[in-house]
Design an enzyme around this catalytic site. Structure first.
Site, PDB file in Angstrom:
ATOM      1  N   ARG A  64      -0.250  12.668  -0.751  1.00 56.47           N
ATOM      2  CA  ARG A  64      -1.399  13.550  -0.899  1.00 56.47           C
ATOM      3  C   ARG A  64      -1.086  14.961  -0.395  1.00 56.47           C
ATOM      4  NH1 ARG A  64      -1.855   9.993   3.179  1.00 56.47           N
ATOM      5  NH2 ARG A  64      -2.133  10.824   5.278  1.00 56.47           N
ATOM      6  N   HIS A 112      -8.383  -4.004  18.082  1.00 57.04           N
ATOM      7  CA  HIS A 112      -9.302  -5.076  18.457  1.00 57.04           C
ATOM      8  C   HIS A 112      -8.678  -6.457  18.286  1.00 57.04           C
ATOM      9  CE1 HIS A 112      -9.881  -4.666  14.113  1.00 57.04           C
ATOM     10  NE2 HIS A 112     -10.404  -5.868  14.090  1.00 57.04           N
ATOM     11  N   GLY A 169     -17.689  10.660  -1.129  1.00 56.39           N
ATOM     12  CA  GLY A 169     -16.781  10.271  -2.192  1.00 56.39           C
ATOM     13  C   GLY A 169     -17.323   9.123  -3.024  1.00 56.39           C
ATOM     14  N   HIS A 177       0.859  -1.183   0.000  1.00 57.89           N
ATOM     15  CA  HIS A 177       0.000   0.000   0.000  1.00 57.89           C
ATOM     16  C   HIS A 177       0.893   1.231   0.000  1.00 57.89           C
ATOM     17  CE1 HIS A 177      -1.666   3.277   2.641  1.00 57.89           C
ATOM     18  NE2 HIS A 177      -2.562   3.254   1.679  1.00 57.89           N
TER      19      HIS A 177
END
Length: 308
Positions: free
Chosen positions: A109, A174, A258, A105
């Site tokens: 930005r 979690h 979006g 990944h």
């Protein structure tokens, strides 16, 4: 601040990454879809599906504007609530077919919060991280060596700071597990000034292929079994859990109305969940959990601490 130069870099980066990955895959090409956003702006989504090497990969460019800042963007900067925003970036996720090849990944930005009569407030963010299903020391070390090389021109404290930020961010509370072996993550970066911060964006963006391509080339043709494929699909579930529950980019996209297909482009095509699954002790699957999915100094004292 030259937002046009940033946009030009981002669209070029998208094209470069897609052409490189198509060449490695050798079977499929990226389908391209341009889209407009009713509230303003748009983007170009490029998706490769059912390739020889890449089971699914998405490389998305977007440049969107909005009248009001979403809650996910003002959570840490409440003074910006009520401003309009402009955001542009490239985000990608690559899911290889081979269980020995890790998911990757990356994103870079630029975000601008604007208000009439005032200077825009801007910052940049991004990084890249690696999610293996089988742990290979040389892959993790190479990944972090490349991440450090991208950071080195910007100060010796940059890599350790952004590595820790990545370890902290890509964590599933979690499950009490990290998502992978980390890399770089940063947000709200503007203290260097625009030119230096944009140079760092380019260093990180350009570093992704240098980090990932050698690993993908090394693992894409490794033999694998059906049991290893099942493990890969099971561990992909953690990827889905993080992206849908914790990821700020997903929340931002959904809170700003979006484009859903672009927001969820990162999800793998196949995934499985099993109740209370624990790998057998002494197996490569167990080694992933104990030796790789924990914060480590891959370039220092922890290097060489496990066998590949």
């Amino acid at each position: 601040m030259d937002a046009t130069a940033v946009e030009s870099y981002l669209t070029g980066l998208q094209s470069k990454i897609c052409s490189t990955l198509e060449s490695i895959d050798g079977g499929a090409t990226f389908a391209t879809e341009s889209w407009d956003r009713p509230e303003g702006g748009g983007g170009v989504s490029r998706v490769l599906a059912e390739g020889y090497v890449i089971e699914k990969g998405g490389v998305n460019f977007s440049h969107v504007v909005g009248a009001g800042m979403p809650a996910s963007a003002t959570q840490h900067r409440p003074e910006l609530a009520g401003r309009s925003f402009r955001a542009m970036g490239v985000s990608l996720v690559i899911h290889p077919r081979n269980p020995h090849a890790p998911t990757s990944h990356a994103n870079v930005r630029l975000f601008m919060a604007e208000k009439p009569g005032e200077e825009p407030v801007w910052w940049m963010g991004g990084g890249f991280d690696l999610t293996p299903y089988y742990g290979y020391e040389e892959d993790a070390v190479h990944w972090h060596q490349t991440a450090k090389a991208a950071c080195d021109p910007f100060g010796e404290e940059t890599y350790p700071r952004l590595k820790k930020w990545c370890d902290d961010y890509f964590y599933l509370p979690h499950r009490q597990e990290p998502r992978g072996v980390g890399g770089l993550f940063y947000d709200d970066l503007n203290e260097w000034g625009f030119d230096q911060t944009f140079a760092f964006m380019r260093s990180v963006g350009d570093g992704f292929l240098s980090a990932y391509v050698p690993i993908l080339e090394r693992r894409k043709d490794a033999p694998w079994t059906e049991a290893q494929r099942h493990w890969q699909l099971y561990r992909r579930g953690r990827y889905v859990e993080f992206n849908l529950v914790h990821d700020r980019g997903t929340l931002f996209g959904l809170q700003t109305n979006g484009r859903t297909e672009a927001i969820l482009m990162s999800l793998p095509p196949l995934v499985r969940w099993e109740y209370g699954h624990t790998p057998e002790e002494g197996t490569p699957e167990a080694a992933l959990m104990t030796d790789f999915l924990r914060p480590r100094d891959w370039l220092g004292d922890d290097a060489g601490a496990t066998a590949s």
